[in-house]
Write an enzyme that holds these catalytic residues in place. Structure first.
Site, PDB file in Angstrom:
ATOM      1  N   GLU A 158     -16.920   1.311  -7.547  1.00  0.00           N
ATOM      2  CA  GLU A 158     -15.999   0.626  -8.454  1.00  0.00           C
ATOM      3  C   GLU A 158     -15.752   1.464  -9.715  1.00  0.00           C
ATOM      4  O   GLU A 158     -16.036   1.030 -10.839  1.00  0.00           O
ATOM      5  CB  GLU A 158     -16.525  -0.761  -8.810  1.00  0.00           C
ATOM      6  CG  GLU A 158     -16.630  -1.659  -7.595  1.00  0.00           C
ATOM      7  CD  GLU A 158     -16.945  -3.117  -7.933  1.00  0.00           C
ATOM      8  OE1 GLU A 158     -17.577  -3.368  -8.979  1.00  0.00           O
ATOM      9  OE2 GLU A 158     -16.559  -3.999  -7.152  1.00  0.00           O
ATOM     10  N   GLU A 311     -16.337  -5.164  -0.067  1.00  0.00           N
ATOM     11  CA  GLU A 311     -17.317  -6.083  -0.651  1.00  0.00           C
ATOM     12  C   GLU A 311     -16.686  -7.446  -0.833  1.00  0.00           C
ATOM     13  O   GLU A 311     -15.517  -7.564  -1.251  1.00  0.00           O
ATOM     14  CB  GLU A 311     -17.777  -5.608  -2.034  1.00  0.00           C
ATOM     15  CG  GLU A 311     -18.764  -4.489  -2.015  1.00  0.00           C
ATOM     16  CD  GLU A 311     -19.237  -4.168  -3.428  1.00  0.00           C
ATOM     17  OE1 GLU A 311     -19.336  -5.103  -4.260  1.00  0.00           O
ATOM     18  OE2 GLU A 311     -19.472  -2.980  -3.697  1.00  0.00           O
ATOM     19  N   TRP A 319     -22.107 -13.305 -11.618  1.00  0.00           N
ATOM     20  CA  TRP A 319     -21.589 -12.677 -12.833  1.00  0.00           C
ATOM     21  C   TRP A 319     -20.507 -13.493 -13.521  1.00  0.00           C
ATOM     22  O   TRP A 319     -19.990 -13.073 -14.536  1.00  0.00           O
ATOM     23  CB  TRP A 319     -21.118 -11.250 -12.541  1.00  0.00           C
ATOM     24  CG  TRP A 319     -20.375 -11.060 -11.249  1.00  0.00           C
ATOM     25  CD1 TRP A 319     -20.906 -10.606 -10.078  1.00  0.00           C
ATOM     26  CD2 TRP A 319     -18.988 -11.321 -10.989  1.00  0.00           C
ATOM     27  NE1 TRP A 319     -19.940 -10.555  -9.103  1.00  0.00           N
ATOM     28  CE2 TRP A 319     -18.753 -10.991  -9.631  1.00  0.00           C
ATOM     29  CE3 TRP A 319     -17.919 -11.807 -11.742  1.00  0.00           C
ATOM     30  CZ2 TRP A 319     -17.506 -11.118  -9.023  1.00  0.00           C
ATOM     31  CZ3 TRP A 319     -16.678 -11.937 -11.141  1.00  0.00           C
ATOM     32  CH2 TRP A 319     -16.478 -11.596  -9.792  1.00  0.00           C
ATOM     33  N   HIS A 362     -27.439 -13.441  -6.913  1.00  0.00           N
ATOM     34  CA  HIS A 362     -26.189 -13.237  -6.163  1.00  0.00           C
ATOM     35  C   HIS A 362     -26.458 -13.532  -4.688  1.00  0.00           C
ATOM     36  O   HIS A 362     -27.480 -13.130  -4.144  1.00  0.00           O
ATOM     37  CB  HIS A 362     -25.751 -11.776  -6.342  1.00  0.00           C
ATOM     38  CG  HIS A 362     -24.335 -11.498  -5.942  1.00  0.00           C
ATOM     39  ND1 HIS A 362     -23.901 -11.558  -4.640  1.00  0.00           N
ATOM     40  CD2 HIS A 362     -23.258 -11.147  -6.678  1.00  0.00           C
ATOM     41  CE1 HIS A 362     -22.607 -11.250  -4.594  1.00  0.00           C
ATOM     42  NE2 HIS A 362     -22.195 -11.004  -5.825  1.00  0.00           N
TER      43      HIS A 362
END
Ligand code: GLA
Length: 674
Positions: A158, A311, A319, A362
């Site tokens: 990213e 992803e 987040w 997560h």
């Protein structure tokens, strides 16, 4: 034709759909790896991204290498029949690099160093960082180029880091020399006669660091372009190293959809295939719509070629401020939305939920509670379905409708001190996209330089910057029979963010048959009256609420489709249409509420002669997408929905979609009723 179609670049594996996850074995004891691989097999996983944050494990101190663990992981994965997307670990340099070479760390606009202890602690313009990143990439590429497990190379993660330090300032000056060729031209492009900003030597030029008051919009725009290109060049540097060792396997990196920090049209041309990360927000009922638009951006970035959802989340992320979990079924519906819109694979972050570190809350394919869980079962069921849908791999997915989008235009449109902060590019993009989504119409989000000939309709929602050549191409497109629909505050500025003098939108006013003299953000709602005989529109109370423009017609045949109902613009045009050659150009000089905009967009679709798959519109929360001979009917909401579908013998059948349910039908025709 692009380089994949010409066979010039290695392509994504296409012997079926990819299904996978990020795998971070370094977080788990070695003894658990074989069991992980068995679970991958159980889940139908055929691809894992490995090594993405493992620089410190690979190079624990400068020049000391340790590949034994990765050798073992790759061997186990290969033996287990799992392909690897091998990542360069350059998104998170080890602490030793930042400590020994602080210039590798980024500096924010206030001049503060951003330290190690998290990730992304790199300065894209630091030669030392670049050298260290090149060294680890070289080692990896050299060692694993011929490894049978490696199917894809994954550069960094990213890309998006910005820095405002002195090394960046030097690189920025070099970039400006290249772009503008002389200091005079920089002064000219940046309009530095304003507020005494004129530069007399290159050394005076800085990144747009914190300043006492509003910055120079052209300087900010150039800095965003520069930063974006620095990031692309980081990608390119690593890719070229990999390419020297391995010319067989494709190289890519994970994009972030409509991420402001990087011009993905530029990055996409450097990748062998487009890969993207998308995280639906289960707490936002409309988030799937932005997901669909993002997938259609990928379709556009990939030029109609397959792309990869690299992803996504099986359930909640950690987040957002409040992380709602996905409803049962939503994992499948979200994944199929990407496949329907051209993805040749779906991967999750991550395979195993971390027990420690910043992402321990997560979701993952294997939650902390283990595989005897709803999430694992749903992921495994999806894995089996992806295998069944394998024949879709490699199918192109082009659309007849284009939305023009440009990162430079987005940056410039949202610079400080503009007429209204409330007019936002993404809001406008979504507003124009939603009617198309509701009628099952496929879209490609493309750059304004794209050859538009293959599209029947082109939308420009709030495309603030339009270059003269792009305007010329649009006019030729319309003259030759194309249709365009231009939204408010478009074609306002040139590529240096300079406003055109004269009536706006100056470079499109001939083709539009209308031009304006004032942009007028609204203090409150103003009625907009449609002149069309559309019964639905006549029943609506339509108001512009944030934006209006003082327009006048000047084309001989320009029609007013709607006018302002009262106030200072009473009776003046708000929405217009103009014939031009054998095509037509539409303009909306106001923000319009959903139903009115839907009617306008669909009128343009019909005028362009496009067959509408769902003439009545889909029920709320439902998405209908045709890819190849498959029709995907997806229900993103909590209510059972019905879709009526004519079959090939012209009888109809009703498809019922359970809450968060989906049906994939073999269906050659793309007309659906609801
Ligand atoms: C991004 C990153 C991953 C991970 C996920 C969490 O997509 O690439 O490393 O942080 O977000 O959602």
């Amino acid at each position: 034709m692009n380089k994949q179609q010409l066979g010039l670049a290695p392509a994504m594996p296409s012997d079926g759909l990819l299904f996978g996850a990020d795998y971070n074995p370094e977080q788990w004891p070695r003894e658990s790896w074989p069991a992980d691989i068995a679970l991958m097999q159980e889940a139908g996983i055929n691809l894992v991204t490995v090594g993405v944050f493992s620089w410190a494990q690979l190079e624990p101190s400068e020049g000391q290498w340790n590949f034994a663990w990765l050798d073992e992981v790759l061997a186990l994965l290969h033996a287990g029949g799992i392909r690897v997307s091998l990542a360069t670990p350059t998104a998170s340099p080890p602490p030793w690099l930042g400590r020994k070479y602080p210039q590798t760390l980024p500096t924010d606009a206030q001049g503060h160093t951003l330290w190690y202890g998290s990730r992304n602690q790199f300065n894209p313009s630091s030669p030392k960082y670049r050298a260290a990143a090149a060294a680890v990439t070289e080692k990896l590429a050299e060692r694993y180029a011929n490894h049978p497990a490696v199917a894809i190379w994954h550069v960094g993660n990213e890309l998006g880091q910005i820095s405002y330090d002195d090394e960046t300032a030097c690189a920025f000056r070099r970039w400006l020399m290249d772009r503008h060729t002389s200091l005079d031209r920089v002064n000219e492009a940046w309009g530095t006669t304003f507020w005494s900003q004129q530069y007399s030597t290159w050394e005076e030029i800085l990144p747009p660091r914190n300043a006492p008051y509003i910055g120079n919009p052209a300087q900010e725009l150039d800095f965003k372009r520069f930063t974006s290109e620095q990031l692309v060049s980081l990608y390119r540097a690593e890719r070229d190293i990999i390419r020297r060792h391995d010319s067989e396997h494709p190289v890519t990196t994970n994009m972030m959809g409509f991420f402001q920090g990087l011009d993905y049209f530029k990055l996409a041309t450097e990748t062998d295939f487009v890969a993207n990360d998308w995280y639906t927000d289960p707490g936002d009922k409309q988030s799937w719509q932005l997901g669909a638009l993002t997938h259609d951006l990928c379709r556009g970035l990939a030029g109609g070629n397959p792309w990869l959802l690299l992803e996504s989340a099986t359930s909640a992320v950690n987040w957002r401020p409040h992380n709602v979990a996905k409803e049962p079924g939503a994992l499948r519906v979200d994944a199929l939305s990407a496949v329907a819109r051209g993805a040749d694979g779906v991967c999750f972050f991550q395979f195993r939920q971390s027990a420690f570190g910043a992402e321990r809350f997560h979701s993952a394919v294997v939650p902390l509670a283990g595989p005897e869980t709803r999430v694992f079962r749903e992921a495994a069921a999806l894995g089996a379905e992806m295998a069944q849908l394998g024949e879709l791999a490699g199918t192109a997915s082009q659309a007849l409708i284009a939305i023009l989008f440009d990162w430079s235009s987005w940056w410039a449109a949202e610079s400080a001190a503009r007429p209204s902060d409330k007019l936002k590019v993404m809001d406008q993009l979504m507003a124009y996209y939603r009617p198309l989504l509701r009628h099952g119409l496929a879209v490609e989000v493309v750059h304004p330089d794209t050859d538009l000939a293959r599209f029947d309709l082109v939308l420009l929602p709030n495309l603030f910057i339009l270059a003269q050549e792009q305007a010329n191409a649009l006019k030729r497109y319309v003259a030759a029979g194309g249709h365009i629909l231009v939204g408010p505050f478009s074609a306002v500025a040139d590529t240096e963010a300079k406003l055109a003098t004269g009536r706006f939108p100056r470079i499109l006013s001939d083709v539009l048959g209308v031009s304006g003299e004032e942009w007028l953000p609204l203090a409150g709602p103003v009625p907009v009256v449609f002149t069309s005989p559309d019964a639905k529109l006549n029943l609506l109370d339509i108001h512009a609420t944030l934006w209006s423009e003082d327009l006048e017609l000047h084309g001989a045949d320009t029609r007013t489709l709607a006018y302002f109902g009262c106030g200072r613009l009473a009776g003046k045009p708000a929405v217009t249409a103009n014939p031009w050659g054998t095509g037509e150009a539409w303009y909306a000089g106001a923000d319009l509420p959903g139903p009115a905009l839907e009617s306008l967009v669909m009128s343009a679709v019909r005028a362009a002669g496009i067959e509408v798959p769902v003439p009545q519109g889909l029920p709320d929360d439902v998405e209908a997408v045709q890819r190849g001979d498959k029709l995907f009917l997806l229900n993103h909401g909590p209510t059972t929905r019905s879709v009526v579908l004519p079959d090939t013998t012209s009888t109809t059948s009703t498809v019922t979609l359970a809450p968060h349910g989906a049906t994939v039908l073999s269906h050659k025709r793309n007309r659906v009723h609801s």
